[in-house]
Motif scaffolding. Structure first.
Motif, short mmCIF file in Angstrom:
data_model
loop_
_atom_site.label_atom_id
_atom_site.label_comp_id
_atom_site.label_asym_id
_atom_site.label_seq_id
_atom_site.Cartn_x
_atom_site.Cartn_y
_atom_site.Cartn_z
N PRO A 174 0.84 -1.28 0.08
CA PRO A 174 0.02 0.15 -0.07
C PRO A 174 0.97 1.20 -0.13
CG PRO A 174 -0.02 -1.08 2.14
CD PRO A 174 0.91 -1.89 1.23
N VAL A 175 0.35 2.19 -0.90
CA VAL A 175 1.11 3.49 -0.88
C VAL A 175 -0.15 4.49 -0.83
CG1 VAL A 175 2.44 5.21 -2.31
CG2 VAL A 175 3.17 2.64 -2.12
N LEU A 176 -0.24 5.57 0.14
CA LEU A 176 -1.21 6.19 0.45
C LEU A 176 -0.84 7.72 -0.55
CD1 LEU A 176 -2.51 5.88 3.80
CD2 LEU A 176 -3.78 5.25 1.98
N ALA A 177 -1.69 8.25 -1.01
CA ALA A 177 -1.56 9.54 -1.56
C ALA A 177 -2.52 10.66 -1.10
CB ALA A 177 -1.86 9.55 -3.25
N GLY A 178 -3.47 10.19 -0.25
CA GLY A 178 -4.44 11.09 0.33
C GLY A 178 -5.15 10.25 1.39
N VAL A 179 -5.83 10.86 2.28
CA VAL A 179 -6.69 10.36 3.31
C VAL A 179 -7.82 11.60 3.76
CG1 VAL A 179 -7.03 9.49 5.40
CG2 VAL A 179 -5.23 8.88 4.31
N LYS A 180 -9.04 11.30 3.24
CA LYS A 180 -10.10 12.53 3.81
C LYS A 180 -11.11 11.67 4.50
CE LYS A 180 -13.25 15.61 1.80
NZ LYS A 180 -14.04 16.31 0.40
N GLY A 181 -11.29 12.41 5.58
CA GLY A 181 -12.25 11.75 6.43
C GLY A 181 -13.64 12.61 6.60
N VAL A 182 -14.93 12.14 6.82
CA VAL A 182 -16.16 13.02 7.09
C VAL A 182 -16.93 12.33 7.67
CG1 VAL A 182 -18.25 13.82 5.75
CG2 VAL A 182 -16.05 13.69 4.47
N SER A 183 -17.31 13.06 8.92
CA SER A 183 -17.99 12.51 10.05
C SER A 183 -19.60 12.43 9.54
CB SER A 183 -17.79 13.27 11.42
OG SER A 183 -16.39 13.09 11.77
N ASP A 184 -20.36 11.69 9.98
CA ASP A 184 -21.70 11.67 9.90
C ASP A 184 -22.18 12.78 10.64
OD1 ASP A 184 -24.70 10.99 10.79
OD2 ASP A 184 -24.36 9.60 8.72
N GLN A 185 -23.38 13.51 10.09
CA GLN A 185 -23.90 14.76 10.74
C GLN A 185 -24.68 14.39 12.21
OE1 GLN A 185 -26.01 17.13 7.97
NE2 GLN A 185 -24.29 17.71 6.82
N ALA A 186 -25.49 13.34 11.90
CA ALA A 186 -26.11 12.82 13.21
C ALA A 186 -25.22 12.05 14.04
CB ALA A 186 -27.26 11.89 12.59
N VAL A 187 -24.57 11.10 13.57
CA VAL A 187 -23.65 10.47 14.61
C VAL A 187 -22.16 10.80 14.53
CG1 VAL A 187 -22.93 8.09 15.78
CG2 VAL A 187 -25.46 8.62 14.75
N THR A 188 -21.45 11.86 15.21
CA THR A 188 -20.11 12.12 14.82
C THR A 188 -19.23 11.02 14.94
OG1 THR A 188 -20.65 14.09 16.05
CG2 THR A 188 -18.60 13.82 15.78
N ALA A 189 -19.36 9.86 15.63
CA ALA A 189 -18.45 8.82 15.73
C ALA A 189 -18.35 7.66 14.47
CB ALA A 189 -18.72 7.73 17.06
N ASP A 190 -19.41 8.27 13.57
CA ASP A 190 -19.42 7.33 12.35
C ASP A 190 -18.73 8.25 11.36
OD1 ASP A 190 -20.95 5.51 13.72
OD2 ASP A 190 -22.84 5.98 12.87
N VAL A 191 -17.75 7.71 10.82
CA VAL A 191 -16.86 8.35 9.81
C VAL A 191 -16.83 7.80 8.39
CG1 VAL A 191 -14.68 9.59 9.44
CG2 VAL A 191 -15.44 9.46 11.72
N THR A 192 -16.74 8.30 7.55
CA THR A 192 -16.58 7.81 6.22
C THR A 192 -15.18 8.17 5.58
OG1 THR A 192 -18.87 7.49 5.62
CG2 THR A 192 -17.35 7.22 3.84
N TRP A 193 -14.21 7.25 5.44
CA TRP A 193 -12.91 7.77 5.06
C TRP A 193 -12.82 7.29 3.43
CZ3 TRP A 193 -9.81 9.75 8.76
CH2 TRP A 193 -10.16 9.54 10.20
N THR A 194 -12.07 8.37 2.63
CA THR A 194 -11.79 8.06 1.46
C THR A 194 -10.23 8.00 1.18
OG1 THR A 194 -13.83 9.19 0.63
CG2 THR A 194 -11.94 8.78 -0.96
N LEU A 195 -9.74 6.70 1.05
CA LEU A 195 -8.54 6.48 0.67
C LEU A 195 -7.71 6.49 -0.69
CD1 LEU A 195 -7.78 3.66 3.53
CD2 LEU A 195 -8.04 6.08 3.74
N THR A 196 -6.70 7.29 -1.13
CA THR A 196 -6.82 7.29 -2.34
C THR A 196 -5.02 6.83 -2.67
OG1 THR A 196 -5.99 9.37 -2.38
CG2 THR A 196 -8.09 8.73 -3.22
N GLY A 197 -4.62 5.94 -3.46
CA GLY A 197 -3.21 5.55 -3.59
C GLY A 197 -2.93 4.20 -4.50
N THR A 198 -2.07 3.31 -4.20
CA THR A 198 -1.98 2.27 -4.85
C THR A 198 -1.90 1.22 -3.96
OG1 THR A 198 0.34 2.70 -5.05
CG2 THR A 198 -1.05 3.42 -6.90
N GLY A 199 -2.01 0.00 -4.51
CA GLY A 199 -1.75 -1.37 -3.78
C GLY A 199 -2.59 -1.35 -2.50
N LEU A 200 -3.90 -0.77 -2.57
CA LEU A 200 -4.60 -0.90 -1.22
C LEU A 200 -5.49 -2.05 -1.13
CD1 LEU A 200 -5.88 2.99 -1.57
CD2 LEU A 200 -3.76 1.98 -0.19
N ALA A 201 -5.39 -2.88 -0.12
CA ALA A 201 -5.92 -4.26 -0.18
C ALA A 201 -7.53 -3.89 0.56
CB ALA A 201 -5.29 -5.17 0.87
#
Length: 572
Positions: free
Chosen positions: A456-483
Motif C-alpha cells: 500500500p502507498v497512500l496519496a491522500g486520506v479524507k475523513g467525513v463524520s456523519d452529521q447525526a452520529v459524529t463517531a461514524d466516519v466515512t474515509w476515502t483513501l487514494t493511492g496504490t496497492g490498497l487491499a
C-alpha cells in the motif's frame, strides 16, 4: 804359541764390537741454515688462512710478524698468532681488521735473527655485499622535510672500527700523517646510481647531503641518513669501501608521503560528492513531514519516486560507483606521486563485473516494480529501515542484499588501502566467488520483489463524520496497492515524539472494480466506513493541518495494513 792365539782372538772380538758401535751411532746435527719461502697464496683477503713454506724452520713458532710496506724498517710490526708451526710450514689467519696493503712476513729464528719472506704478501679486503634493506621504499622524513627518512643496510664486509696502524717514523710513501704518526681507517661510502653521497653545505649537486650520510655503521650494518629529496624515483644503492664496491639494491625514493594516495583519493571523492550535492541543492516536492514538504534534489538519488521511500537498488548502484571511483583514484595517485609514473590506471579486472551486477539489479528492480507494483511506503517519512524492510516488515532478501553491499564495498576499500602505494600495480582482483555471490544476492533481491505483492502507498486520506452520529466516519483513501481486506489504525501523539499506533475496529470497506490495481485484491481507491470512531481519531474539520514549526512528527496519522503486513500511513 798359546799367548799369541789369545791375543789374536781378543783383537778380532774388539774389531767386531767397534764396527757394531759405529753403525748404531746417531748422525751429527745438520748445519744447514733455516730459510723462509713464499707466502701461499701471494694475495689473500682478510679473514683467510695464509701458509708460509720454508726449510729447517724453528719448531713451535708462536707468532708471525707482518711488516707494512709503509714501514720499511719494520719499526712497528703487526703480530699474528700461528695456527700450526712445523719445520716446513707455518699457518696463520689474517685478522678481519688488518689494513689492506703489501706486507713482508717474518719470524724469529733466534733472539737476534729475523727471517723474511722473499716475495711480499698482498692483503686485500673482502668485497662488501648488501643482503637486505630495511625499506624498499623511502618516504620523506616529514611533510616539509628536505630529505628522506633513515634507511638501514644489512650485509657483510662493510668498514667498521678498523685497527689503526701507527709508526713512530714519518711516512715516506705519501700516507696521511697525524701528529707525526701514520693512521689508517676504512670509510663506508654510499653510492646512489653509482654517484657517492657527500656532505656539502650549500649543496652543489643533487647528491649533496646536509648531514653525514653515514649515521651509524659496523661490519654488517649501516644506517644511512639525509638522502636529499632532490633524488626521486627508482634508484640503485650500493656501498663502497676503499676500491671495493658492493652489489646494488633497488630503492624507490618517493617525494610524497605514504598517506598521500589515501588523502588524495578521499579528497577527490569528497569534491565529487560536494559538487553533486551543490548541483542538487534545488528542492523538490517529496512527502516527508507534511504532504507539501520539499527535499534537496540530491536526496532523490536514493528515493523511489512511486513509494517515496529509500531505494536499495539505487543505494547499491551509488555505493559501487563511488567504490570504483575511489579505487581508481587511489591507484592512479599512487603510481603518479609515489612511483613517479604519471598514468591513467586501468580498471581492475572484476570491478566492471560488480558494476554490471549493480546496474543490472537497478534496471531489473525498476522493471519488476512496473509489472508487480511498487513496494509499500511504510512510515510516512523515508527512513533508513527502508533499505532492508518493506512497509515496516523486514524482508530477508533485502536485508541480505543490503548487508552484502555494505560488507563487500567496505572490504574492497580496506583491502585497497592495505596495498603498499610503492608497489601497487593494480587494484585487488575480485575473486570469481565474489562475483558469483554478488550475482546470487542480487538475484535473491529481484526474486523477492517479483513474488511479493505490491504494497500500500497512500496519496491522500479524507475523513467525513456523519452529521447525526459524529463517531461514524466515512474515509476515502487514494493511492496504490490498497487491499480491500486490509485492517486500519491511527497514530496520535504530541508532535515531539513518534505517535503511538492504535487500531480502528468496525470498518466496512467498499471498492469499485474500475479502481482495481493489477491484482484482484488491490485497489487504487477505497471507501471505508467506521462505527464508534474514538474521539482522538476523528477527522479535523479544517482539513490536514501541517505539523507545528518545531514539531518533528505529525500529531495524527491514518494507517492501512495489508494482510501480508505491509503498511502505509498518511497525516490527516
Amino acid at each position: 804359541m798359546k799367548t799369541t792365539a789369545v791375543i789374536l782372538m781378543l783383537a778380532v772380538f774388539a774389531g767386531t764390537y767397534g764396527t757394531a758401535k759405529a753403525v748404531d751411532a746417531p748422525a751429527p746435527a745438520s748445519n744447514t741454515a733455516p730459510t723462509l719461502g713464499a707466502p701461499v697464496p701471494a694475495s689473500l683477503q682478510r679473514g683467510n688462512q695464509a701458509d708460509i713454506n720454508g726449510e729447517n724452520l724453528p719448531l713451535g713458532v708462536a707468532a708471525v710478524q707482518l711488516c707494512a710496506d709503509i714501514d720499511p724498517g719494520c719499526i712497528k710490526p703487526y703480530s699474528i698468532g700461528t695456527q700450526q708451526s712445523t719445520s716446513k710450514s707455518i699457518k696463520f689467519f689474517l685478522p678481519d681488521k688488518l689494513k689492506p696493503g703489501t706486507y713482508r712476513a717474518r719470524i724469529s729464528a733466534d733472539q737476534k735473527t729475523y727471517l723474511y719472506t722473499t716475495p711480499p704478501l698482498v692483503v686485500t679486503r673482502i668485497t662488501p655485499a648488501i643482503s637486505a634493506l630495511s625499506e624498499t621504499t623511502l618516504y620523506p622524513a616529514g611533510f616539509l622535510a628536505p630529505d628522506y627518512a633513515d634507511i638501514q643496510i644489512q650485509g657483510t664486509g662493510f668498514a667498521g672500527d678498523a685497527e689503526t696502524v701507527t709508526l713512530d717514523a714519518k711516512d715516506k710513501h705519501g700516507k696521511p700523517i697525524i701528529d707525526g704518526k701514520v693512521s689508517y681507517k676504512e670509510v663506508n661510502q654510499i653510492l646512489i646510481n653509482g654517484v657517492p653521497l657527500r656532505q656539502c653545505d650549500p649543496p652543489t649537486t643533487r647528491f649533496c647531503t646536509k648531514v653525514d650520510p653515514i649515521k651509524e655503521g659496523n661490519l654488517t650494518s649501516i644506517t644511512v641518513s639525509g638522502i636529499p629529496r632532490s633524488l626521486t624515483g627508482k634508484v640503485k644503492i650500493a656501498v663502497q669501501v676503499e676500491d671495493a664496491i658492493s652489489n646494488s639494491q633497488d630503492l624507490l625514493l618517493s617525494r610524497s608521503p605514504r598517506y598521500a594516495p589515501r588523502f588524495a583519493a578521499t579528497a577527490l571523492l569528497l569534491i565529487v560528492v560536494a559538487l553533486a550535492w551543490r548541483a542538487g541543492c534545488k528542492t523538490v516536492d517529496v512527502p516527508l513531514l507534511s504532504p507539501t514538504a520539499r527535499l534537496p534534489s540530491w536526496k532523490t538519488i536514493f528515493i523511489d519516486g512511486d513509494s517515496k521511500t529509500y531505494s536499495l537498488s539505487r543505494l547499491q548502484l551509488v555505493i559501487w560507483t563511488f567504490v570504483a571511483l575511489f579505487g581508481w583514484i587511489y591507484l592512479s595517485v599512487a603510481r603518479s606521486l609515489i612511483q613517479g609514473m604519471v598514468t591513467f590506471s586501468d580498471i581492475p579486472s572484476g570491478l566492471p563485473g560488480v558494476l554490471v551486477v549493480a546496474v543490472g539489479t537497478s534496471v531489473a528492480a525498476t522493471g519488476v516494480q512496473a509489472m508487480k507494483g511498487t513496494k509499500s511506503s511504510g512510515p510516512f517519512s523515508p527512513t533508513f529501515s527502508d533499505f532492508y524492510s518493506v512497509g515496516g516488515v523486514i524482508a530477508p532478501e533485502r536485508a541480505q542484499y543490503f548487508l552484502w553491499t555494505i560488507v563487500g564495498a567496505i572490504g574492497f576499500i580496506v583491502y585497497t588501502l592495505a596495498l603498499d602505494p610503492a608497489t601497487i600495480q593494480d587494484l585487488p582482483k575480485l575473486p570469481d566467488g565474489f562475483l558469483q555471490l554478488a550475482g546470487i544476492s542480487a538475484a535473491g533481491y529481484i526474486g523477492g520483489k517479483a513474488v511479493r505483492k505490491g504494497g500500500p502507498v497512500l496519496a491522500g486520506v479524507k475523513g467525513v463524520s456523519d452529521q447525526a452520529v459524529t463517531a461514524d466516519v466515512t474515509w476515502t483513501l487514494t493511492g496504490t496497492g490498497l487491499a480491500k481486506n486490509a485492517t486500519f489504525a491511527y497514530k496520535v501523539g504530541s508532535g515531539d515524539t513518534e505517535p503511538a499506533q492504535q487500531s480502528l475496529p468496525d470498518a466496512t470497506v467498499e471498492a469499485n472494480s474500475t479502481d482495481q490495481d493489477g491484482d484482484p485484491t488491490l485497489f487504487k481507491k477505497l471507501t471505508v466506513t467506521m462505527k464508534n470512531t474514538p474521539p482522538a481519531a476523528l477527522p479535523s474539520a479544517v482539513g490536514t493541518p501541517p505539523p507545528a514549526p518545531k514539531s518533528q512528527y505529525h500529531k495524527r496519522l491514518f494507517v492501512i495494513i495489508n494482510p501480508d503486513g505491509q503498511q502505509a500511513e498518511w497525516p490527516y
